[in-house]
Every structure is written in C-alpha cells, then in structure tokens.
Write a protein that holds these residues in place. Structure first.
Motif, PDB file in Angstrom:
ATOM      1  N   SER A   4     -37.231 -31.667 -53.256  1.00  0.00           N
ATOM      2  CA  SER A   4     -38.168 -30.728 -52.610  1.00  0.00           C
ATOM      3  C   SER A   4     -39.489 -30.763 -53.364  1.00  0.00           C
ATOM      4  O   SER A   4     -39.555 -31.215 -54.506  1.00  0.00           O
ATOM      5  CB  SER A   4     -37.608 -29.311 -52.625  1.00  0.00           C
ATOM      6  OG  SER A   4     -37.772 -28.736 -53.912  1.00  0.00           O
ATOM      7  N   SER A  48     -44.448 -27.316 -50.168  1.00  0.00           N
ATOM      8  CA  SER A  48     -44.239 -28.240 -49.049  1.00  0.00           C
ATOM      9  C   SER A  48     -42.964 -27.893 -48.305  1.00  0.00           C
ATOM     10  O   SER A  48     -42.004 -27.389 -48.882  1.00  0.00           O
ATOM     11  CB  SER A  48     -44.164 -29.678 -49.556  1.00  0.00           C
ATOM     12  OG  SER A  48     -43.782 -30.538 -48.498  1.00  0.00           O
ATOM     13  N   ASP A  49     -42.970 -28.205 -47.026  1.00  0.00           N
ATOM     14  CA  ASP A  49     -41.821 -27.991 -46.175  1.00  0.00           C
ATOM     15  C   ASP A  49     -41.007 -29.282 -46.025  1.00  0.00           C
ATOM     16  O   ASP A  49     -39.997 -29.313 -45.353  1.00  0.00           O
ATOM     17  CB  ASP A  49     -42.322 -27.531 -44.802  1.00  0.00           C
ATOM     18  CG  ASP A  49     -41.360 -26.557 -44.159  1.00  0.00           C
ATOM     19  OD1 ASP A  49     -40.525 -25.992 -44.884  1.00  0.00           O
ATOM     20  OD2 ASP A  49     -41.448 -26.375 -42.940  1.00  0.00           O
ATOM     21  N   LEU A  50     -41.493 -30.340 -46.665  1.00  0.00           N
ATOM     22  CA  LEU A  50     -40.821 -31.641 -46.534  1.00  0.00           C
ATOM     23  C   LEU A  50     -39.747 -31.800 -47.609  1.00  0.00           C
ATOM     24  O   LEU A  50     -39.854 -31.246 -48.692  1.00  0.00           O
ATOM     25  CB  LEU A  50     -41.833 -32.783 -46.690  1.00  0.00           C
ATOM     26  CG  LEU A  50     -42.931 -32.896 -45.639  1.00  0.00           C
ATOM     27  CD1 LEU A  50     -43.908 -33.991 -46.036  1.00  0.00           C
ATOM     28  CD2 LEU A  50     -42.327 -33.181 -44.264  1.00  0.00           C
ATOM     29  N   THR A  51     -38.720 -32.571 -47.277  1.00  0.00           N
ATOM     30  CA  THR A  51     -37.766 -33.003 -48.278  1.00  0.00           C
ATOM     31  C   THR A  51     -37.878 -34.518 -48.383  1.00  0.00           C
ATOM     32  O   THR A  51     -37.829 -35.218 -47.367  1.00  0.00           O
ATOM     33  CB  THR A  51     -36.335 -32.611 -47.855  1.00  0.00           C
ATOM     34  OG1 THR A  51     -36.263 -31.188 -47.761  1.00  0.00           O
ATOM     35  CG2 THR A  51     -35.315 -33.099 -48.867  1.00  0.00           C
ATOM     36  N   GLU A  52     -38.064 -35.022 -49.600  1.00  0.00           N
ATOM     37  CA  GLU A  52     -38.158 -36.473 -49.788  1.00  0.00           C
ATOM     38  C   GLU A  52     -36.745 -36.995 -50.046  1.00  0.00           C
ATOM     39  O   GLU A  52     -36.019 -36.451 -50.883  1.00  0.00           O
ATOM     40  CB  GLU A  52     -39.065 -36.804 -50.979  1.00  0.00           C
ATOM     41  CG  GLU A  52     -40.423 -36.111 -50.952  1.00  0.00           C
ATOM     42  CD  GLU A  52     -41.336 -36.601 -49.832  1.00  0.00           C
ATOM     43  OE1 GLU A  52     -41.177 -37.757 -49.392  1.00  0.00           O
ATOM     44  OE2 GLU A  52     -42.204 -35.809 -49.396  1.00  0.00           O
ATOM     45  N   ALA A  60     -39.840 -39.278 -46.160  1.00  0.00           N
ATOM     46  CA  ALA A  60     -40.044 -37.832 -46.031  1.00  0.00           C
ATOM     47  C   ALA A  60     -39.284 -37.325 -44.812  1.00  0.00           C
ATOM     48  O   ALA A  60     -39.333 -37.915 -43.744  1.00  0.00           O
ATOM     49  CB  ALA A  60     -41.522 -37.522 -45.894  1.00  0.00           C
ATOM     50  N   LYS A  88     -38.608 -33.953 -42.369  1.00  0.00           N
ATOM     51  CA  LYS A  88     -39.099 -32.613 -42.012  1.00  0.00           C
ATOM     52  C   LYS A  88     -37.925 -31.652 -41.953  1.00  0.00           C
ATOM     53  O   LYS A  88     -37.481 -31.250 -40.880  1.00  0.00           O
ATOM     54  CB  LYS A  88     -39.816 -32.667 -40.655  1.00  0.00           C
ATOM     55  CG  LYS A  88     -41.220 -33.216 -40.760  1.00  0.00           C
ATOM     56  CD  LYS A  88     -41.987 -33.075 -39.466  1.00  0.00           C
ATOM     57  CE  LYS A  88     -43.387 -33.640 -39.631  1.00  0.00           C
ATOM     58  NZ  LYS A  88     -44.045 -33.917 -38.352  1.00  0.00           N
ATOM     59  N   GLY A  91     -37.725 -28.560 -43.180  1.00  0.00           N
ATOM     60  CA  GLY A  91     -38.088 -27.165 -42.902  1.00  0.00           C
ATOM     61  C   GLY A  91     -37.399 -26.161 -43.799  1.00  0.00           C
ATOM     62  O   GLY A  91     -37.214 -25.013 -43.421  1.00  0.00           O
TER      63      GLY A  91
END
Ligand code: ZN
Length: 608
Positions: free
Chosen positions: A376, A380-384, A395, A397, A399
């Motif tokens: 995380s 940011s709302d992204l998870t890599e 990446a 999405k 959420g």
C-alpha cells in the motif's frame, strides 16, 4: 462574575421594566464556511461544529449562519458579519481570497479551525501565510489521538476560566515550520505539552515547539488546530475555549489588539517526526532470523534466533515495514523515502533488487500461496502488486484507501484503512476484490486460521469486529478506548487487544468471542505480540518506554520492564522464547520470555 458587574446587573434588573429582554438585538453576526467534499473526518468536524456553534449562538444571543458556498466570500455578503469562521478549508479562488483580505483589513474578524490554515508550496497565497503569523504546514501526527495541552496565558479572555493544562480530545496535530511563536506579533494561547512526545502510531511526533491556539495580533484573528473527527466537542474545557474565542472575536474585544510585550524567543525547539509501522520488525519463521528496520540509518538489522546481531543491510531511504516470504527466503522492505521495495535474499542477507512502486510505500504483505507481494502507499488508493518470481509490479485499483495494515492469510490479502469502514480483500489467484464491513476507523487486524476468524480493531469505535472470513458474518465486541493493536494466541485461541486510551488490554475468548477481562497495563500501550507456546503477551508503550508482559493463561501482569527509549514494534521467536523490541532510533532490546531478562543490543553502523 465580579462583584461590580453583579451589582450593575442587579441595578439594571431593578430599573428595567418587567419583561424587558436583553437579547432583542443579536450581539453580533457570525458566518461559517465549510466544505462537504473535503476529507471525511474534516466534514464530520464541520457538521459537529455547526451544531455546537448554533447552540452557542442561541445561548449567547448572536446570529450564526453557516454555508458551503465559498462564493459567498465576497464584499456584499461579508459586510453584514462581524466574524467569519472557516471550519475545514480555505478559499482557493483569487476573488474570494481578495475579498477576505479586504474584509480583514477593514476590521473583520476570523476564526479558523484545523485544515483551514493548512498551507504548503501549492497554496500560493503569501498574504495568508503572513496572516497566520508565518506558519507553514510541515507535518502531522497520525492517526488522530488525544493530547495534553498547556495554556500559555491564563489572564486573557480567550483562556478565561481554563485550567493551566487539559486533555484535548483525539485530533490530528499539525506541526508548523517555522513555528508561529517566533513571530513577535503572535500571541500563543495553547501549546502542545512536550510530555506528549513521542506520540502517534504511524506518523510520530518526537519533539518540537507546537503552538496549537494563537492569534496574530496584527489582525482580529484566532487559529485553533483542533478540527479532525467526531470527538472534538467532547471536552467541556475545550468547548469553553471555543466559546471564549467566538465571544472575543465576535464582540470586537479583539479590536486593535496590542502586540504582546512579553519576551519572545528567537528560536524554538525544532519539530521532528518519523513514520513507522508495527511491522518494523518481523521474524522469518523458517530460518529463525529477525529483520528490523533502522529508519534513521536507512538499513535493515538482521539478528539470529536469540536476538544476537548478525549484520546490517543498507536499503533505501526511510525503511518502514517488512514482510517475509519464508518459502522463498525473500524479505521485502518498504522504503518510504525512496518509493521502492527492497528485496533481500535471506540466504546471503543482501539486497538483490529494488522494485519501484511509486510514492510513499507503507504496508507490505506477502501472499505465500500466490507468491505475490501487496504494497500500500500513503495517501493512495492503489495497491501495488509485486510478482515474487519476476519482481514485476502492477498497480491494482483495490480501493482500500490509505491502508494502515495489510495481512495475508491463506489465499487472500486483507487491507484496512483508517478512513475506510470496510476491509478490502484481494484474492491472490486473480486479484479479485471484495469487501467486508469492519467498523469505525480500523487500525489493526489479526487472524485465527483455525476457525477462520478475522479480528479488526476499530480505533474510533472502541470495539473489535470479529469476522467469519467464510460467511462474512460480523459482530462487534466492545473493548477499551482507541483499540490499536490486536494479536492471537494461536494455541489457546484467545485474542488480546491493546487499548491506547484506556491503558488496558482486552482479553477475548476465541471460541464464543466474549470478553474475559480487561487487564490494566502501562500508559498509552500501542503494540502487542504473543508467544503462543508459553502464552507470554508483550505490550509496548512507546510513550513510557516500557514493555508490560502478561501471563496469557492467567490474564495477569507478570512485570513491566523499561526497555528502549521508544518501543513501537515487537516480534517473537516461539522456538527460543525471545521477544525483540524495536525503538524509534532503530535500537533493539531482547527479552527472554522465561527469565524476563532484558538485554539491549548494540548495533554497529551498516556498511556497503
Ligand atoms: Zn485533519
């Protein structure tokens, strides 16, 4: 009330005809601006403030209007009001800013809360920075926590009736650089008590001069840092301070304020902060080795199963959290300051890859079944998603929000964010996303893989959500205030929850999820780890520099020991019964679970 004022009122009461009402005319008019579209907890505060101020207006006989229309910040509208309040934002448009400057220069008054004074390099409003007394936002504590405040000047009408110190309810505390106290025109009314340091679970304030309420005496203005979340109006003392401030500004008492003649400091203690994670120290259960971040030295300390120093591995800047894949013997380190994840080969304890993941990587979780690493990022709302075989990154999405904890169990990875009442679940095989209701401001998560239960500590709700991970059925179990860390005794099935604001640990019976007891521990406990084989529960208080050890069978305190300066993360090796405690300076203390003997470790500097 003074005797003289009382006599005056008595005299008026005798003289005036019965039925005369003092408050026929409102004493002054107040217009509050706020936004519905900003950060959720700032909106929550604005809603609470509108109710509070409307009530105060009725009691104190002034007119109170509130609007979300920032275009009302114009000459025509403002001329009817003696006081303008910004609850959670400042104007972005040039004409609104210009109208406000004219309003202030022509004798208007302003009260700003919390995010209303936020300004950084993108704000581009030099007048406003000067207006605030030169204060530029530097950093903040996270998550919102209560803190002790000191009243600087009890003689002033803004602070009238207030005790010399009080506890201010949970708030996000802003740090300013430079400190407004350095400005000779500024008069500070309330200051963050230095005894609060260090404070925070993720963003830790460690030192510094931190004015909380102040006026720039060049204007009829007052700024209050309070204003994050739903707890602000729960302190009668703080409510009094707000009432006083509105009266002082609204009645014109703030007119032509004389600059303070008190000696001003030419320097103030520099504000400092650091970002940490409870996963700053972890165990590789396969090799028995511990890995701990040394955030200030940009390194990872490697220790053997008994907590003896092995080596220091240079990594990227500001390493925060670590996760291990015992199957591949890879250790993944989020370098918050380098926007990378360092991959350490545990066989040689060297970095073999740096994976670029984007700004501010924070949590790291390894899904062993899929050999994927989920990262995380702060804000940011992204998870890599890192492929454990190739180190390729993608990446997703997801959420989850600004995730504060991510844990993998079986085939799934669970992420929770403070501002998201739902937990996000990512399926490892296909990255499919689902959600489960958690609660108010989740902060920590633990699993019982045997009975498929997830335990999520809801720091805002004073409870733990017990979730059946198969059926998604959820029930809330009450804990103490601000539960912030949770751990499972995997042998007994009992769950232990650390309650920051209640100085206690709630013990939950794993079978029926009933509360067994609440055990009192040291002040402000914030991290927990359990040796399930000998049922030792380790609870860290960063604030007091202590570890309280519980006998998890008897639910009783075995002892409290002084360890590092500021312990915030613990890892346990259940084979050797060693608990390793990590402090803010990267220092590590080993505790022997059988004898409770403590040995601080000396850690040499890392070498290339
Ligand atoms: Zn805030």
């Amino acid at each position: 009330m003074s005797a003289r004022r009382f006599l005056l009122l008595l005299w008026l009461a005798v003289l005036l005809p019965t039925g005369f009402v003092f408050a026929q005319q409102p004493r002054f008019k107040v217009l509050a601006f706020y936004s519905e579209t900003t950060e959720g907890d700032h909106v929550q505060f604005a809603h609470d403030a509108v109710v509070f101020l409307a009530d105060h207006a009725a009691r104190e006989h002034f007119t109170f209007d509130a609007t979300t229309r920032w275009e009302d910040l114009n000459d025509q509208r403002l001329k009817d009001y003696q006081l303008v309040i910004w609850l959670n934002e400042s104007p972005a448009r040039a004409e609104q800013r210009a109208a406000f400057e004219r309003y202030m220069q022509h004798g208007g008054a302003w009260l700003g809360f919390h995010a209303a004074a936020y300004n950084d390099k993108d704000t581009n409003w030099p007048w406003f920075v000067e207006f605030l007394g030169g204060a530029v936002f530097y950093t903040n504590s996270w998550p919102p926590l209560p803190a002790g405040l000191r009243i600087d000047d009890q003689a002033h009408s803004v602070t009238a009736g207030l005790p010399p110190e009080f506890e201010s309810p949970a708030n996000e505390w802003y740090v300013w650089k430079p400190s407004p106290r350095l400005n000779r025109q500024v008069r500070v009314f309330a200051t963050f008590d230095p005894s609060n340091y260090p404070i925070g679970f993720k963003d830790i304030l460690t030192s510094g001069d931190l004015p909380v309420v102040w006026t720039n005496t060049k204007y009829k203005m007052l700024y209050m840092n309070m204003g994050h979340g739903g707890k602000i109006f729960t302190s009668p003392t703080q409510n009094q301070l707000i009432d006083n401030a509105v009266n002082w500004l609204g009645t014109g008492a703030a007119q032509n304020p004389v600059p303070t003649t008190a000696e001003r400091p030419t320097t103030s203690p520099e504000a400092n902060g650091i970002r940490v994670s409870p996963n700053g120290i972890v165990l590789n259960g396969q090799t028995g080795k511990f890995y701990a971040v040394n955030t200030k030295k940009d390194a990872v300390t490697v220790l053997d199963a008994n907590g003896r120093f092995l080596t220091a591995v240079p990594v990227g800047k500001e390493p925060g959290s670590i996760a291990v894949n015992p199957d591949t013997n890879r250790i993944y380190v989020a370098n918050g300051g380098s926007d990378t994840v360092a991959v350490i080969d545990g066989a040689i304890d060297r970095v073999i890859a740096n994976v670029t993941v984007g700004d501010l990587p924070y949590t790291v979780a390894v899904n062993r079944a899929a050999n994927k690493i989920y990262v995380s990022r702060t804000f940011s709302d992204l998870t890599e998603v890192i492929d454990g075989k190739t180190n390729a990154v993608q990446a997703l999405k997801a959420g989850a929000g600004d995730a504060v904890a991510s844990v993998s169990v079986d085939h799934s990875t669970y992420s929770i964010g403070y501002e998201n009442p739902q937990a996000t679940i990512i399926e490892g095989s296909n990255d499919q996303i689902s959600r489960i209701e958690a609660g108010d401001h989740p902060w920590a998560i633990a699993f019982n893989a045997v009975n498929n239960k997830a335990y999520i500590a809801n720091s805002g709700g004073a409870n733990v959500a017990v979730i059946d991970t198969k059926s998604h059925a959820t029930r809330l179990v009450n804990t103490g205030e601000i539960p912030c860390a949770v751990a499972l005794d995997s042998v007994s099935g009992k769950v232990f929850v650390t309650n920051y604001a209640s100085k206690s640990v709630t013990v939950i019976e794993g079978g029926n999820d009933s509360v067994v007891t609440n055990v009192t521990v040291g002040p402000r406990p914030q991290a927990i780890a359990i040796d399930s084989r000998d049922h030792r529960v380790y609870v860290a208080s960063m604030h007091s520099g202590t570890i309280t050890i519980l006998d998890g069978t008897k639910n009783a305190v075995l002892g409290t020991i002084k360890t590092n300066k500021a312990p915030f993360a613990i890892a346990v090796n259940e084979q050797t019964h060693k608990a390793l405690v990590l402090g803010l300076d990267g220092d590590i203390t080993a505790i022997d679970g059988e004898t409770l003997a403590v040995s601080p470790l000396s850690i040499p500097d890392s070498k290339e």
